[in-house]
Design a protein around this motif. Structure first.
Motif, mmCIF file in Angstrom:
data_model
loop_
_atom_site.group_PDB
_atom_site.id
_atom_site.type_symbol
_atom_site.label_atom_id
_atom_site.label_comp_id
_atom_site.label_asym_id
_atom_site.label_seq_id
_atom_site.Cartn_x
_atom_site.Cartn_y
_atom_site.Cartn_z
ATOM 1 N N ALA A 128 18.605 -18.394 12.460
ATOM 2 C CA ALA A 128 18.313 -17.476 11.045
ATOM 3 C C ALA A 128 17.606 -17.580 11.267
ATOM 4 N N ALA A 129 17.391 -15.960 10.629
ATOM 5 C CA ALA A 129 15.964 -15.108 10.303
ATOM 6 C C ALA A 129 15.656 -14.808 8.984
ATOM 7 N N GLY A 130 16.491 -15.655 7.835
ATOM 8 C CA GLY A 130 15.340 -15.708 6.204
ATOM 9 C C GLY A 130 16.045 -14.289 5.601
ATOM 10 N N ASN A 131 15.460 -14.469 4.913
ATOM 11 C CA ASN A 131 15.862 -13.719 3.822
ATOM 12 C C ASN A 131 15.728 -12.457 3.571
ATOM 13 N N SER A 132 14.689 -12.345 3.290
ATOM 14 C CA SER A 132 13.227 -11.607 3.412
ATOM 15 C C SER A 132 13.634 -10.064 4.275
ATOM 16 N N GLY A 133 13.174 -8.956 3.428
ATOM 17 C CA GLY A 133 13.746 -7.188 3.844
ATOM 18 C C GLY A 133 15.213 -7.243 3.618
ATOM 19 N N LEU B 218 0.967 -1.398 0.023
ATOM 20 C CA LEU B 218 0.459 -0.512 -0.145
ATOM 21 C C LEU B 218 0.818 0.994 -0.117
ATOM 22 N N SER B 219 1.647 1.167 0.899
ATOM 23 C CA SER B 219 2.347 2.369 0.885
ATOM 24 C C SER B 219 4.436 2.399 1.363
ATOM 25 N N PRO B 220 4.941 1.345 0.764
ATOM 26 C CA PRO B 220 6.228 1.578 0.655
ATOM 27 C C PRO B 220 6.846 2.804 1.784
ATOM 28 N N ARG B 221 7.026 3.516 1.020
ATOM 29 C CA ARG B 221 7.246 4.499 1.551
ATOM 30 C C ARG B 221 7.324 5.212 2.881
ATOM 31 N N SER B 222 6.017 5.353 3.151
ATOM 32 C CA SER B 222 5.205 6.113 4.618
ATOM 33 C C SER B 222 6.186 5.541 5.440
ATOM 34 N N GLN B 223 6.347 6.414 6.422
ATOM 35 C CA GLN B 223 6.697 5.973 8.030
ATOM 36 C C GLN B 223 6.517 4.960 8.480
ATOM 37 N N PRO B 224 5.423 4.504 8.830
ATOM 38 C CA PRO B 224 5.094 3.233 9.587
ATOM 39 C C PRO B 224 5.716 1.974 9.100
ATOM 40 N N ALA B 225 6.261 2.126 6.720
ATOM 41 C CA ALA B 225 6.749 0.434 6.181
ATOM 42 C C ALA B 225 8.337 0.501 6.852
ATOM 43 N N ILE B 226 9.067 1.972 7.575
ATOM 44 C CA ILE B 226 10.279 2.442 7.564
ATOM 45 C C ILE B 226 10.538 1.829 8.994
ATOM 46 N N GLY B 227 9.955 2.685 9.406
ATOM 47 C CA GLY B 227 9.261 1.147 10.703
ATOM 48 C C GLY B 227 9.689 0.022 11.324
ATOM 49 N N TYR B 228 8.779 -0.627 10.061
ATOM 50 C CA TYR B 228 8.983 -2.352 9.977
ATOM 51 C C TYR B 228 9.904 -2.107 9.892
ATOM 52 N N ARG B 229 10.336 -1.835 8.989
ATOM 53 C CA ARG B 229 11.752 -2.857 8.329
ATOM 54 C C ARG B 229 12.775 -2.331 8.859
ATOM 55 N N GLN B 230 12.645 -1.546 10.066
ATOM 56 C CA GLN B 230 13.558 -0.957 10.908
ATOM 57 C C GLN B 230 13.999 -1.981 11.976
ATOM 58 N N LEU B 231 12.919 -1.846 12.528
ATOM 59 C CA LEU B 231 12.127 -2.966 13.942
ATOM 60 C C LEU B 231 12.991 -4.723 13.261
ATOM 61 N N TRP B 232 12.662 -4.931 12.180
ATOM 62 C CA TRP B 232 12.534 -6.536 11.152
ATOM 63 C C TRP B 232 14.465 -6.014 11.135
ATOM 64 N N SER B 233 15.086 -5.545 10.447
ATOM 65 C CA SER B 233 16.224 -5.360 10.537
ATOM 66 C C SER B 233 16.772 -5.196 11.868
ATOM 67 N N GLU B 234 16.489 -4.944 13.015
ATOM 68 C CA GLU B 234 16.778 -5.337 14.582
ATOM 69 C C GLU B 234 17.388 -6.408 14.715
ATOM 70 N N MET B 235 15.619 -6.857 14.765
ATOM 71 C CA MET B 235 15.712 -8.450 14.689
ATOM 72 C C MET B 235 16.435 -9.937 14.185
ATOM 73 N N LYS B 236 15.889 -8.998 12.826
ATOM 74 C CA LYS B 236 17.711 -10.262 12.073
ATOM 75 C C LYS B 236 18.927 -9.822 12.845
ATOM 76 N N LYS B 237 19.077 -9.173 13.166
ATOM 77 C CA LYS B 237 20.909 -8.406 13.377
ATOM 78 C C LYS B 237 20.644 -9.412 14.948
ATOM 79 N N GLU B 238 19.896 -9.833 15.606
ATOM 80 C CA GLU B 238 19.541 -9.828 17.289
ATOM 81 C C GLU B 238 19.716 -11.987 16.584
ATOM 82 N N LEU B 239 18.727 -12.066 15.625
ATOM 83 C CA LEU B 239 18.782 -13.804 15.507
ATOM 84 C C LEU B 239 19.924 -14.205 15.277
ATOM 85 N N ARG B 240 20.753 -13.118 13.804
ATOM 86 C CA ARG B 240 21.773 -13.338 13.637
ATOM 87 C C ARG B 240 23.186 -13.483 14.433
#
Length: 95
Positions: free
Chosen positions: A90-95, A63-85
């Motif tokens: 394994a954190a998967g390949n998405s994002g 719907l809105s990939p450039r929106s602030q919420p989308a950016i926030g969720y990508r940041q959250l997932w990035s933090e989670m992937k880093k912690e999982l690694r």
């Protein structure tokens, strides 16, 4: 937490639906590190784009990939992937 066998290592609090126009939201967001032992730095702002997800039946990224919420969720997932690694999970390949 004990009932669900969730330890502090598995919990990662984050703020969602943050409305920076509201004093309480600004104050709590500013105290993130004081309030939680291991907070995420990602904050998901309130947005009509998030509300539209339910109406449209589409994910925010569609719907809105450039929106602030989308950016926030990508940041959250990035933090989670880093912690999982770091923990050897394994954190998967998405994002």
């Amino acid at each position: 937490m004990k009932d669900k066998k969730l330890g502090l290592k598995k919990l990662r609090p984050f703020f969602t639906l943050v409305d920076r126009r509201k004093k309480l939201h600004r104050e709590l967001a500013g105290k993130n590190a004081e309030l939680f032992e291991r907070p995420s730095s990602a904050m998901i702002p309130y947005s009509s784009a998030v509300e539209r997800m339910g109406e449209e039946g589409l994910p925010l990224e569609a719907l809105s990939p450039r929106s602030q919420p989308a950016i926030g969720y990508r940041q959250l997932w990035s933090e989670m992937k880093k912690e999982l690694r770091a923990s050897g999970v394994a954190a998967g390949n998405s994002g």
